[in-house]
Every structure is written in structure tokens, then in C-alpha cells.
Design an enzyme around this catalytic site. Structure first.
Site, short mmCIF file in Angstrom:
data_model
loop_
_atom_site.label_atom_id
_atom_site.label_comp_id
_atom_site.label_asym_id
_atom_site.label_seq_id
_atom_site.Cartn_x
_atom_site.Cartn_y
_atom_site.Cartn_z
N ASP A 185 18.42 1.15 -0.70
CA ASP A 185 19.84 1.51 -0.70
C ASP A 185 20.34 2.02 0.66
OD1 ASP A 185 19.71 0.86 -3.33
OD2 ASP A 185 20.23 2.83 -4.12
N GLU B 214 26.18 -2.54 -7.67
CA GLU B 214 26.05 -2.20 -9.10
C GLU B 214 26.84 -0.93 -9.45
OE1 GLU B 214 21.92 -1.27 -9.87
OE2 GLU B 214 21.83 0.07 -8.16
O1 F6P Z 1 17.12 3.61 -5.66
C1 F6P Z 1 16.81 2.29 -5.47
C2 F6P Z 1 17.28 1.45 -6.62
O2 F6P Z 1 16.82 0.13 -6.39
C3 F6P Z 1 18.79 1.47 -6.89
O3 F6P Z 1 19.50 0.59 -6.07
C4 F6P Z 1 18.87 1.09 -8.33
O4 F6P Z 1 20.02 1.62 -8.96
C5 F6P Z 1 17.65 1.73 -8.91
O5 F6P Z 1 16.72 1.87 -7.86
C6 F6P Z 1 17.05 0.94 -10.05
O6 F6P Z 1 15.94 1.63 -10.53
P1 F6P Z 1 14.94 1.11 -11.65
O7 F6P Z 1 14.11 0.03 -11.03
O8 F6P Z 1 14.12 2.30 -11.98
O9 F6P Z 1 15.77 0.60 -12.77
#
Ligand code: F6P
Length: 342
Positions: free
Chosen positions: A127, A221
């Protein structure tokens, strides 16, 4: 000295490159031994370890993921969690920890450092929303993956005279959307920092069709509509750091655009593809240099610090500089992308 290494939070291309650099320099130049802690803070919390030496690091530089495993375990949410970590570190003879992670993992590191644990932090997240450093590793890989997807979507969108909405990761910050949107020539980029106006977005879609070109909309998102909108959630369930699962804004937008403009619209969610696979050369270079600096910080007893990229130099900053506040896209940076909307 025995040094513990852990990787926490969402995985990210380049984690193995950091581990390799920490271990190679630690063994060769500082004569350290290593303990690999499994799955982020779960490792020291539960005493879950693995062997970690030069041998375990052979061949891992270009590999995505993390050989140590990862989790979103938060020891501060577990009764006696901190005491258990301190006990396990003592039991393993570990005098210092290298914690590789994002806002949450390094947030825990910051609190542990305040309590006297010898810890240094290495910032990671696709991110790119950690403060104190120009870039985090993993971001460049994610941007390249998203850009390649946008390039491919242009040709199919044009062939079918369709709108294609590309949903990329970015919970609080729109860095991936902004960089890939600029690099891929998006018709609009929607990010969490700038609540969007659906009418203006539909106007961009119409303009793009008038120039005989099919629109590509890139959306983070975490993007939200301007009027009373909320984040689109996959589930309301929260992880140990209080995060809900985001997702679905792409589909919602495609539906809305189709209804309002009469143009066929489809959504593509890139999801974890952005986090998987081999890191770019830039991310391997950055991750390696963070690792080298982190183990030097351990050797010098410079604990409570986070490695940071400033220009082309790797420097050390207090952990709190990285975790205190998220690094968001500014109005000026967003305005650069807006020149190309529509
Ligand atoms: O923090 C990194 C990230 O890839 C975010 O962009 C995303 O919202 C989140 O992790 C998704 O996490 P998980 O794989 O635990 O659903």
C-alpha cells in the site's frame, strides 16, 4: 548475539530479500546467530520458531511471500501477550528482534520498544502508506502488476466498446491506484483520500467514448462515494488490528456506470495477485538495502528505529515516525492524475 526475525501482516514481494540480507550480513560480518519466528507476532508469543541461517536463505531472493510465514496476531490483544513474548525471547536466548511489517506489525514493535524490548523495524506494505520512508518495498511490484493489467484491459475494452473498472488494493491510501492509473493511462482514478462524485465519473466515461476510446477506471478498494457513502465491505468481521475486509467497490461502480450511461461496464478485481509472485528489481534492491541497514542497527544497538528510504539513501528513523500517522496521497499529487481524466 542471537537475533530473532519475524514477518507480520499482509505478505508482500521482497520479504524474503530482507530476511536474506539480514542473515547474510549478520552471519558473515557480525558473527550473529538467528532464530526465525513463525507467522509474525505469533512466533515469539507461542515460541514457534524455525531454523534460520545462510542455508535457509539460499535461492529466496526472487521468491514472493515469506519463508517465515505471516499473520495478523496482535500480542496487545491477548492477555499476558507481552510477558509471554519477553519470556520466549529469553528462553530462546534472543537479545534483539528484527520485525518486518507494516503499520500494525511495526505498531506492536513501537510499543514493545517502549517497554524495553530490543527491536528494529523494516517497513513493508504494497500500500506504500507508511510515513517516514519515501517508499516501502512491495509497492513497486504491485504497481507493475496493476499497470500490466490496465494495459491488457485497454485492448479488450476497446474491442467491445466497454467500460472496464479495475479494483486495486489500497485500504486507506490510493498510492497503487494513483501510480498504476497514471502509468496505464486511466480515464479516472478513485482513491480513499478523495471521495468521488458518480455524476462526474459518468461524464468522464462519456467523454472517453466520444474520442473513440474505451474508458478504464482504476479504483482503490477503500474508495468511497462523496455523498454519504461508506466503504464497500466483504465482511464486517474485524481482524486483531480492527480492520474489516474491503472489496466490492469495483462491481458496485460498474453496475452504477452501466445504469447511468447505458454503456456496458465490467469490473476486474486484482486482489491478492498484486501481493503474490516475484518482486521487481527495484523491490529486491530496496528490500536488500533495508535488511543490510537493519542488521547494522542491531549491531550498533540502535533499537527502536525503523529503516527508511530518503532519496537514494537508507536512513534510520524512530519507529514512531513510520507508524504514528499514515502517508496519504495529497491533493496536489491527485491533481496531477486528474489532468488525464475523461
Ligand atoms: O495491507 C496490505 C493489504 O494488501 C491491503 O491493501 C488490503 O486491504 C489488505 O492487506 C488485505 O488483507 P488480507 O489479505 O488479510 O485480506
Amino acid at each position: 548475539m542471537r537475533v530473532g526475525v519475524l514477518t507480520g501482516g499482509g505478505d508482500c514481494p521482497g520479504l524474503n530479500a530482507v530476511i536474506r540480507a539480514v542473515v547474510r550480513k549478520g552471519v558473515r560480518q557480525h558473527g550473529f546467530e538467528f532464530v526465525g519466528y513463525r507467522d509474525g507476532w505469533r512466533g515469539p508469543l507461542e515460541g514457534a520458531t524455525m531454523e534460520l541461517g545462510v542455508e535457509q536463505c539460499r535461492g529466496i531472493l526472487p521468491r514472493g511471500g515469506t519463508i517465515l510465514g505471516s499473520s495478523r496476531t496482535n500480542p496487545f490483544k491477548i492477555d499476558g501477550g507481552v510477558e509471554r513474548i519477553e519470556e520466549n525471547l529469553a528462553k530462546d536466548g534472543v537479545e534483539a528482534l528484527v520485525a518486518i511489517g507494516g503499520e500494525d506489525t511495526l505498531g506492536v514493535a513501537t510499543k514493545l520498544a517502549d517497554l524495553g524490548v530490543n527491536v528494529v523495524g523494516v517497513p513493508k506494505t504494497i500500500d506504500n502508506d507508511l510515513s517516514g520512508t519515501d517508499f516501502t518495498f512491495g509497492f513497486d511490484t504491485a504497481v507493475n502488476i496493476a499497470t500490466e493489467a490496465i494495459d491488457r484491459l485497454h485492448t479488450t475494452a476497446e474491442s467491445h466498446h466497454r467500460v472496464l473498472v479495475v479494483e486495486v488494493m489500497g485500504r486507506h491510501a490510493g498510492w497503487i491506484a494513483l501510480h498504476s492509473g497514471i502509468a496505464g493511462g486511466a480515464s479516472a482514478v478513485l482513491i480513499p483520500e478523495q471521495p468521488f462524485d458518480i455524476d462526474a465519473l459518468c461524464a468522464h466515461v462519456e467523454t472517453r467514448f466520444k474520442t473513440k476510446y474505451a474508458p478504464i477506471i482504476v479504483v482503490s478498494e477503500g474508495a468511497v462515494p462523496a455523498e454519504g457513502g461508506d466503504m464497500t465491505l466483504v465482511s464486517g468481521e474485524k481482524d486483531a488490528f480492527g480492520h474489516v475486509r474491503l472489496g466490492g467497490i469495483g462491481d458496485r461502480l460498474a453496475h452504477e456506470i452501466e445504469n447511468r450511461t447505458g454503456k456496458e461496464a465490467r469490473a476486474v478485481v486484482l486482489g491478492h495477485i498484486q501481493r503474490g509472485g516475484t518482486p521487481t528489481a527495484f523491490d529486491r534492491w530496496l528490500a536488500t538495502r533495508f535488511g543490510l541497514q537493519a542488521i547494522d542497527a542491531v549491531a550498533e544497538g540502535d533499537f527502536g528505529t525503523m529503516m527508511a528510504l530518503r532519496g537514494t539513501r537508507i536512513v534510520r528513523v524512530p519507529l514512531i515516525e513510520g507508524t504514528g500517522e499514515l502517508k496519504l496521497v495529497s491533493d496536489e499529487e491527485y491533481a496531477e492524475a486528474q489532468v488525464f481524466f475523461g
